[in-house]
Design a protein around this motif. Structure first.
Motif, PDB file in Angstrom:
ATOM      1  N   ARG A 115      39.526  23.553 -10.485  1.00  0.00           N
ATOM      2  CA  ARG A 115      38.489  22.533 -10.288  1.00  0.00           C
ATOM      3  C   ARG A 115      37.177  23.186  -9.846  1.00  0.00           C
ATOM      4  N   HIS A 116      37.265  24.075  -8.888  1.00  0.00           N
ATOM      5  CA  HIS A 116      36.058  24.757  -8.405  1.00  0.00           C
ATOM      6  C   HIS A 116      35.442  25.656  -9.483  1.00  0.00           C
ATOM      7  N   LEU A 117      36.285  26.417 -10.162  1.00  0.00           N
ATOM      8  CA  LEU A 117      35.781  27.335 -11.180  1.00  0.00           C
ATOM      9  C   LEU A 117      35.227  26.588 -12.394  1.00  0.00           C
ATOM     10  N   SER A 118      35.861  25.489 -12.761  1.00  0.00           N
ATOM     11  CA  SER A 118      35.396  24.717 -13.922  1.00  0.00           C
ATOM     12  C   SER A 118      34.004  24.155 -13.686  1.00  0.00           C
ATOM     13  N   VAL A 119      33.767  23.601 -12.517  1.00  0.00           N
ATOM     14  CA  VAL A 119      32.438  23.049 -12.221  1.00  0.00           C
ATOM     15  C   VAL A 119      31.397  24.163 -12.251  1.00  0.00           C
ATOM     16  N   ARG A 120      31.694  25.281 -11.620  1.00  0.00           N
ATOM     17  CA  ARG A 120      30.756  26.409 -11.626  1.00  0.00           C
ATOM     18  C   ARG A 120      30.444  26.846 -13.060  1.00  0.00           C
ATOM     19  N   ASP A 121      31.476  27.075 -13.841  1.00  0.00           N
ATOM     20  CA  ASP A 121      31.284  27.594 -15.194  1.00  0.00           C
ATOM     21  C   ASP A 121      30.605  26.575 -16.103  1.00  0.00           C
ATOM     22  N   TYR A 122      30.927  25.300 -15.920  1.00  0.00           N
ATOM     23  CA  TYR A 122      30.305  24.239 -16.710  1.00  0.00           C
ATOM     24  C   TYR A 122      28.806  24.169 -16.419  1.00  0.00           C
ATOM     25  N   LEU A 123      28.435  24.229 -15.143  1.00  0.00           N
ATOM     26  CA  LEU A 123      27.013  24.191 -14.789  1.00  0.00           C
ATOM     27  C   LEU A 123      26.287  25.438 -15.288  1.00  0.00           C
ATOM     28  N   ARG A 124      26.944  26.578 -15.258  1.00  0.00           N
ATOM     29  CA  ARG A 124      26.333  27.807 -15.789  1.00  0.00           C
ATOM     30  C   ARG A 124      26.079  27.686 -17.288  1.00  0.00           C
ATOM     31  N   ALA A 125      26.990  27.028 -17.994  1.00  0.00           N
ATOM     32  CA  ALA A 125      26.886  26.906 -19.453  1.00  0.00           C
ATOM     33  C   ALA A 125      25.993  25.739 -19.891  1.00  0.00           C
ATOM     34  N   HIS A 126      25.647  24.843 -18.971  1.00  0.00           N
ATOM     35  CA  HIS A 126      24.853  23.660 -19.296  1.00  0.00           C
ATOM     36  C   HIS A 126      23.668  23.532 -18.333  1.00  0.00           C
ATOM     37  N   PRO A 127      22.611  24.335 -18.547  1.00  0.00           N
ATOM     38  CA  PRO A 127      21.474  24.319 -17.619  1.00  0.00           C
ATOM     39  C   PRO A 127      20.794  22.958 -17.493  1.00  0.00           C
ATOM     40  N   ASP A 128      20.858  22.135 -18.533  1.00  0.00           N
ATOM     41  CA  ASP A 128      20.260  20.796 -18.451  1.00  0.00           C
ATOM     42  C   ASP A 128      21.006  19.940 -17.438  1.00  0.00           C
ATOM     43  N   ILE A 129      22.315  20.034 -17.411  1.00  0.00           N
ATOM     44  CA  ILE A 129      23.109  19.277 -16.444  1.00  0.00           C
ATOM     45  C   ILE A 129      22.914  19.857 -15.046  1.00  0.00           C
ATOM     46  N   ALA A 130      22.791  21.172 -14.949  1.00  0.00           N
ATOM     47  CA  ALA A 130      22.515  21.804 -13.658  1.00  0.00           C
ATOM     48  C   ALA A 130      21.174  21.321 -13.104  1.00  0.00           C
ATOM     49  N   ARG A 131      20.160  21.205 -13.963  1.00  0.00           N
ATOM     50  CA  ARG A 131      18.856  20.699 -13.511  1.00  0.00           C
ATOM     51  C   ARG A 131      18.974  19.262 -13.021  1.00  0.00           C
ATOM     52  N   GLU A 132      19.695  18.447 -13.780  1.00  0.00           N
ATOM     53  CA  GLU A 132      19.896  17.042 -13.394  1.00  0.00           C
ATOM     54  C   GLU A 132      20.611  16.961 -12.041  1.00  0.00           C
ATOM     55  N   TYR A 133      21.651  17.743 -11.875  1.00  0.00           N
ATOM     56  CA  TYR A 133      22.394  17.762 -10.618  1.00  0.00           C
ATOM     57  C   TYR A 133      21.491  18.226  -9.470  1.00  0.00           C
ATOM     58  N   GLY A 134      20.674  19.221  -9.722  1.00  0.00           N
ATOM     59  CA  GLY A 134      19.743  19.707  -8.706  1.00  0.00           C
ATOM     60  C   GLY A 134      18.800  18.612  -8.236  1.00  0.00           C
ATOM     61  N   GLU A 135      18.306  17.813  -9.159  1.00  0.00           N
ATOM     62  CA  GLU A 135      17.399  16.719  -8.797  1.00  0.00           C
ATOM     63  C   GLU A 135      18.127  15.632  -8.002  1.00  0.00           C
ATOM     64  N   ILE A 136      19.359  15.359  -8.357  1.00  0.00           N
ATOM     65  CA  ILE A 136      20.150  14.386  -7.595  1.00  0.00           C
ATOM     66  C   ILE A 136      20.307  14.872  -6.160  1.00  0.00           C
ATOM     67  N   LYS A 137      20.559  16.166  -5.987  1.00  0.00           N
ATOM     68  CA  LYS A 137      20.701  16.726  -4.643  1.00  0.00           C
ATOM     69  C   LYS A 137      19.393  16.668  -3.865  1.00  0.00           C
ATOM     70  N   VAL A 138      18.281  16.978  -4.513  1.00  0.00           N
ATOM     71  CA  VAL A 138      16.978  16.913  -3.850  1.00  0.00           C
ATOM     72  C   VAL A 138      16.712  15.488  -3.370  1.00  0.00           C
ATOM     73  N   ASN A 139      16.922  14.517  -4.241  1.00  0.00           N
ATOM     74  CA  ASN A 139      16.685  13.116  -3.886  1.00  0.00           C
ATOM     75  C   ASN A 139      17.608  12.666  -2.754  1.00  0.00           C
ATOM     76  N   ALA A 140      18.867  13.054  -2.817  1.00  0.00           N
ATOM     77  CA  ALA A 140      19.811  12.684  -1.753  1.00  0.00           C
ATOM     78  C   ALA A 140      19.396  13.312  -0.424  1.00  0.00           C
ATOM     79  N   ALA A 141      18.932  14.550  -0.458  1.00  0.00           N
ATOM     80  CA  ALA A 141      18.486  15.231   0.768  1.00  0.00           C
ATOM     81  C   ALA A 141      17.243  14.556   1.341  1.00  0.00           C
ATOM     82  N   GLN A 142      16.350  14.090   0.481  1.00  0.00           N
ATOM     83  CA  GLN A 142      15.150  13.397   0.962  1.00  0.00           C
ATOM     84  C   GLN A 142      15.516  12.072   1.623  1.00  0.00           C
TER      85      GLN A 142
END
Length: 174
Positions: A115-142
């Motif tokens: 589970r941990h490795l799949s999420v890491r590898d999936y985000l590495r292979a899909h930079p668009d999803i990584a960017r989207e996830y990053g923005e969700i984290k920024v908004n949640a932190a704000q």
């Protein structure tokens, strides 16, 4: 305990910080260790993250780690037992200003490790999803600057869906 939630742009130094800690763990735990892997958001180049290095520690026998609690403390970690995931040992370093966290599993706890490795590898292979996830984290932190539970709750639905997509993607890769 309240904790300042700070999501920052990807830092190149995160890989070096992981390597340094991995070497220290290998030296300290030796034969107990099967593998030490960099996971979590700091392991994905370009992903915004809380600057906390997540480490996946795969060991031969999970119960054997319990005898090393004083060693972990001497390395700056607070042993916290399973902390909600059966078969895990969790360690946090840095207290209020956490810098590292270890998620330790026995080698045959395949689901949690994958589970941990799949999420890491999936985000590495899909930079668009990584960017989207990053923005969700920024908004949640704000919205939850000192409320780790609120921060995590806000991301939870997205993260659960991300995990499902990542696991499915992993199986499709063969």
């Amino acid at each position: 305990m309240s904790m300042q939630i700070n999501v920052v742009p990807y830092q190149e130094e995160w890989e070096m910080l992981f390597q340094k800690e991995a070497e220290s763990l290998q030296k300290s735990l030796g034969e107990e260790i099967v593998s030490v892997l960099h996971i979590g958001s700091t392991s994905v180049k370009g992903l915004k993250a809380k600057p906390i290095i997540d480490i996946l520690l795969v060991v031969k026998k999970i119960e054997s780690l319990d005898q090393y609690d004083n060693l972990f403390r001497s390395m700056g970690y607070e042993p916290r037992g399973e902390l909600g995931i059966k078969g895990r040992r969790y360690y946090a370093k840095g207290g209020y200003y956490r810098t590292h966290q270890i998620h330790a599993f026995q080698f045959d706890n395949v689901y949690e490790i994958q589970r941990h490795l799949s999420v890491r590898d999936y985000l590495r292979a899909h930079p668009d999803i990584a960017r989207e996830y990053g923005e969700i984290k920024v908004n949640a932190a704000q919205r939850h600057p000192e409320d780790i539970e609120g921060y995590c709750d806000e991301k939870d639905g997205y993260v659960q869906q991300l995990e499902k997509q990542a696991l499915k993607w992993t199986w499709q890769q063969g």
